[in-house]
Design a protein around this motif. Structure first.
Motif, PDB file in Angstrom:
ATOM      1  N   ALA A  27      41.976  37.198  28.359  1.00 26.80           N
ATOM      2  CA  ALA A  27      41.837  37.561  29.588  1.00 26.80           C
ATOM      3  C   ALA A  27      41.497  37.911  31.039  1.00 26.80           C
ATOM      4  O   ALA A  27      42.017  38.663  31.992  1.00 26.80           O
ATOM      5  N   PHE A  28      41.232  36.706  31.156  1.00 26.66           N
ATOM      6  CA  PHE A  28      40.989  36.062  32.727  1.00 26.66           C
ATOM      7  C   PHE A  28      42.341  34.908  32.754  1.00 26.66           C
ATOM      8  O   PHE A  28      42.116  33.474  32.387  1.00 26.66           O
ATOM      9  N   ALA A  41      33.849  43.323  39.499  1.00 23.02           N
ATOM     10  CA  ALA A  41      34.003  44.657  38.280  1.00 23.02           C
ATOM     11  C   ALA A  41      33.255  46.036  38.631  1.00 23.02           C
ATOM     12  O   ALA A  41      32.320  45.729  40.088  1.00 23.02           O
ATOM     13  N   TRP A  81      35.433  46.113  30.352  1.00 17.46           N
ATOM     14  CA  TRP A  81      36.505  46.443  30.059  1.00 17.46           C
ATOM     15  C   TRP A  81      37.705  46.155  31.292  1.00 17.46           C
ATOM     16  O   TRP A  81      37.664  45.734  32.562  1.00 17.46           O
ATOM     17  N   ARG A  82      39.108  45.608  30.971  1.00 16.28           N
ATOM     18  CA  ARG A  82      40.248  45.655  31.888  1.00 16.28           C
ATOM     19  C   ARG A  82      40.962  46.719  31.718  1.00 16.28           C
ATOM     20  O   ARG A  82      41.222  46.685  30.615  1.00 16.28           O
ATOM     21  N   GLU A  83      42.047  47.250  32.945  1.00 13.64           N
ATOM     22  CA  GLU A  83      42.848  47.948  32.843  1.00 13.64           C
ATOM     23  C   GLU A  83      44.095  47.655  34.106  1.00 13.64           C
ATOM     24  O   GLU A  83      43.693  46.647  34.663  1.00 13.64           O
ATOM     25  N   GLU A  84      45.193  47.555  33.730  1.00 10.30           N
ATOM     26  CA  GLU A  84      46.337  46.881  34.228  1.00 10.30           C
ATOM     27  C   GLU A  84      46.989  48.248  34.718  1.00 10.30           C
ATOM     28  O   GLU A  84      47.504  49.340  34.409  1.00 10.30           O
ATOM     29  N   VAL A  89      45.643  44.166  38.257  1.00 11.42           N
ATOM     30  CA  VAL A  89      44.106  44.282  37.481  1.00 11.42           C
ATOM     31  C   VAL A  89      43.165  44.556  38.334  1.00 11.42           C
ATOM     32  O   VAL A  89      42.598  44.245  38.795  1.00 11.42           O
ATOM     33  N   ARG A  90      42.237  45.816  36.877  1.00 11.49           N
ATOM     34  CA  ARG A  90      41.233  46.162  37.461  1.00 11.49           C
ATOM     35  C   ARG A  90      39.903  45.719  36.147  1.00 11.49           C
ATOM     36  O   ARG A  90      39.848  45.872  35.248  1.00 11.49           O
ATOM     37  N   TYR A  91      38.894  45.622  36.819  1.00 14.10           N
ATOM     38  CA  TYR A  91      37.802  45.420  35.843  1.00 14.10           C
ATOM     39  C   TYR A  91      36.737  46.428  35.874  1.00 14.10           C
ATOM     40  O   TYR A  91      36.432  46.359  36.904  1.00 14.10           O
TER      41      TYR A  91
END
Length: 107
Positions: A27-28, A41, A81-84, A89-91
């Motif tokens: 994810a990174f 984050a 968690w990760r959101e696009e 992208v936001r962690y």
């Protein structure tokens, strides 16, 4: 939303570094030759934390400060968690503690 980790914290996690699942490292964006990636984050009260994920799949940076500020203990639970979205992208990060068999957010 993509859950990157859900983990019961160990003594090493709260005293030294957070072990991160190798399977979630995808994810990174870590370029060839880099030994770590830095990311921000946000917690449940919108405070921003700067973390460092190494190739060895451990998180450092502000991690120990996060542990101290939240008063985390062995047995507490940690989520990341990760959101696009439209802005990129936001962690996000959240900690929980079990009280009378109910998991509650640690602010």
């Amino acid at each position: 939303m993509e859950v990157l980790m859900e983990k019961i914290l160990s003594r090493t996690d709260i005293e030294r570094r957070l072990a991160f699942p190798t399977s979630s490292r995808r994810a990174f964006s870590m370029l060839e030759g880099e030994t770590a990636v830095y990311f921000e984050a946000t917690d449940t009260i919108e405070k921003k934390w700067n973390f460092r994920l190494s190739r060895r799949s451990v998180i450092t940076g502000d991690w120990l400060q996060f542990v101290r500020e939240k008063g985390l203990k062995v047995g507490d639970k940690m989520f990341m968690w990760r959101e696009e979205g439209a802005t990129g992208v936001r962690y996000s990060v959240r900690a929980e503690r079990q009280i009378f068999r109910v998991w509650v957010n640690v602010q």
